[in-house]
Design a protein around this motif. Structure first.
Motif, short mmCIF file in Angstrom:
data_model
loop_
_atom_site.label_atom_id
_atom_site.label_comp_id
_atom_site.label_asym_id
_atom_site.label_seq_id
_atom_site.Cartn_x
_atom_site.Cartn_y
_atom_site.Cartn_z
N PHE A 85 -2.49 0.10 7.05
CA PHE A 85 -1.32 0.08 7.93
C PHE A 85 -1.68 -0.52 9.28
O PHE A 85 -0.98 -1.38 9.81
CB PHE A 85 -0.77 1.50 8.11
CG PHE A 85 0.31 1.58 9.15
CD1 PHE A 85 1.63 1.35 8.81
CD2 PHE A 85 0.01 1.86 10.48
CE1 PHE A 85 2.64 1.40 9.77
CE2 PHE A 85 1.01 1.92 11.44
CZ PHE A 85 2.32 1.69 11.09
N PRO A 145 7.03 2.26 8.74
CA PRO A 145 5.93 1.77 7.89
C PRO A 145 6.40 0.82 6.80
O PRO A 145 5.64 -0.03 6.34
CB PRO A 145 5.34 3.06 7.28
CG PRO A 145 6.42 4.08 7.43
CD PRO A 145 7.17 3.72 8.67
N VAL A 172 4.35 -0.67 3.57
CA VAL A 172 3.68 0.60 3.27
C VAL A 172 4.73 1.56 2.72
O VAL A 172 5.70 1.89 3.41
CB VAL A 172 3.02 1.20 4.52
CG1 VAL A 172 2.40 2.56 4.20
CG2 VAL A 172 1.97 0.26 5.07
N GLY A 218 -4.28 3.39 2.45
CA GLY A 218 -2.95 3.18 3.01
C GLY A 218 -2.94 3.29 4.52
O GLY A 218 -2.28 2.48 5.20
N THR A 238 0.85 -1.19 0.00
CA THR A 238 0.00 0.00 0.00
C THR A 238 0.89 1.24 0.00
O THR A 238 2.09 1.16 0.26
CB THR A 238 -0.93 0.04 1.23
OG1 THR A 238 -0.17 -0.22 2.41
CG2 THR A 238 -2.03 -0.98 1.12
N ARG A 239 0.26 2.41 -0.27
CA ARG A 239 1.02 3.65 -0.37
C ARG A 239 0.36 4.74 0.47
O ARG A 239 -0.84 4.77 0.64
CB ARG A 239 1.11 4.11 -1.82
CG ARG A 239 1.75 3.10 -2.77
CD ARG A 239 2.00 3.73 -4.13
NE ARG A 239 0.77 4.27 -4.71
CZ ARG A 239 0.72 5.04 -5.79
NH1 ARG A 239 1.85 5.39 -6.39
NH2 ARG A 239 -0.43 5.47 -6.26
#
Length: 280
Positions: A195, A172, A177, A191, A102-103
């Protein structure tokens, strides 16, 4: 003047977080592996203590020998079953994290939460130390001393829980992430929520390992203290059921991520429609 002081103070906190982030590189993963191994090994200790407890029940409470043998046998089978479930599911949690990138565009929110969680953990530790001193006060009655001792154990668990989250929030990347310069609002939401979902996966071995250690301590107490034996046995059973936590968290995360995939697909509909219009 106040704004300059505030900015300087904030910069110092960020520098401290950057320093800690560099120092803990890769160590969080090693920590959760340690707790997982401790919990799995702890089940064999519990199996041995169950046999001893069966002997104690027969001798101290005049329980029939057959009942003592049945108690020990059922406990052994239960330990083998729970050990298998935990040993099978724990590695799957890290694979889920590795397969769910994920970002986020900023880690500011994570650092604010890290500050709060880190201070909360230190507060829990200090209160646990105070409760431990109270528990060893000879002036206290037995029940009050036991209650203070339980509080100190709970505070110790909260300290480990909070500080583990603290280090995850500073790293992260350990939860797959990626911090990028630009994301959409929808991607930022996904995101951020993912997380904390992946953090729960990473925290599961820690909760499992600590629960099994507490179960071992409780069983040792049961060998020498016969007060409220049924209640103590219930506590041990609940703590041992933490072995099912990796399976439950695994299923919950799959359900959560399926929902995220649906939301991601919906968010990409306008982009796909725009591409179709351009092609025409």
């Amino acid at each position: 003047m106040e704004k300059e002081q505030f900015s300087k103070k904030k910069g110092c906190i960020d520098c401290l977080f950057d320093f800690l982030s560099r120092k803990i590189d890769g160590k969080v993963t090693a920590t959760d592996t340690f707790f997982a191994k401790a919990g799995l090994f702890g089940f064999w200790v519990i199996a041995g203590l169950s046999v001893l407890l069966g002997v104690v029940l027969v001798r101290r409470y005049a329980m029939p020998a057959v009942s003592g043998v049945m108690f020990a046998s059922i406990s052994l089978l239960w330990c083998v079953f729970l050990h298998y479930v935990a040993a099978t599911m724990l590695p799957s949690l890290n694979r889920l994290i590795a397969n769910a990138p994920t970002r986020m565009s900023s880690e500011s929110v994570l650092r604010v939460v890290a500050l709060f969680v880190g201070l909360s953990g230190i507060g829990a530790l200090l209160y646990g130390i105070y409760s431990a001193f109270v528990a060893f006060n000879p002036a206290l009655m037995g029940s009050m001393a036991i209650q203070s001792s339980n509080i100190s154990f709970i505070c110790l668990f909260l300290f480990v829980f909070c500080e583990f989250w603290f280090f995850l929030l500073l790293r992260p990347a350990d939860l797959n992430v990626q911090i990028v310069e630009k994301t959409s609002v929808g991607e930022e939401f996904i995101g951020l929520t993912s997380f904390f979902a992946k953090g729960c996966l990473k925290l599961t071995p820690v909760v499992f390992g600590i629960s099994i250690v507490f179960a071992i301590l409780q069983m040792i107490v049961m060998l020498f203290d016969s007060n409220d034996l049924f209640g103590q046995m219930q506590t041990v059973i609940y703590l041992c059921l933490s072995a099912l936590l990796p399976l439950l968290i695994y299923i919950a995360f799959l359900s959560y991520y399926f929902t995220l995939d649906v939301l991601t697909a919906i968010l990409k509909i306008p982009e796909k429609l725009a591409e179709i219009v351009e092609k025409k």
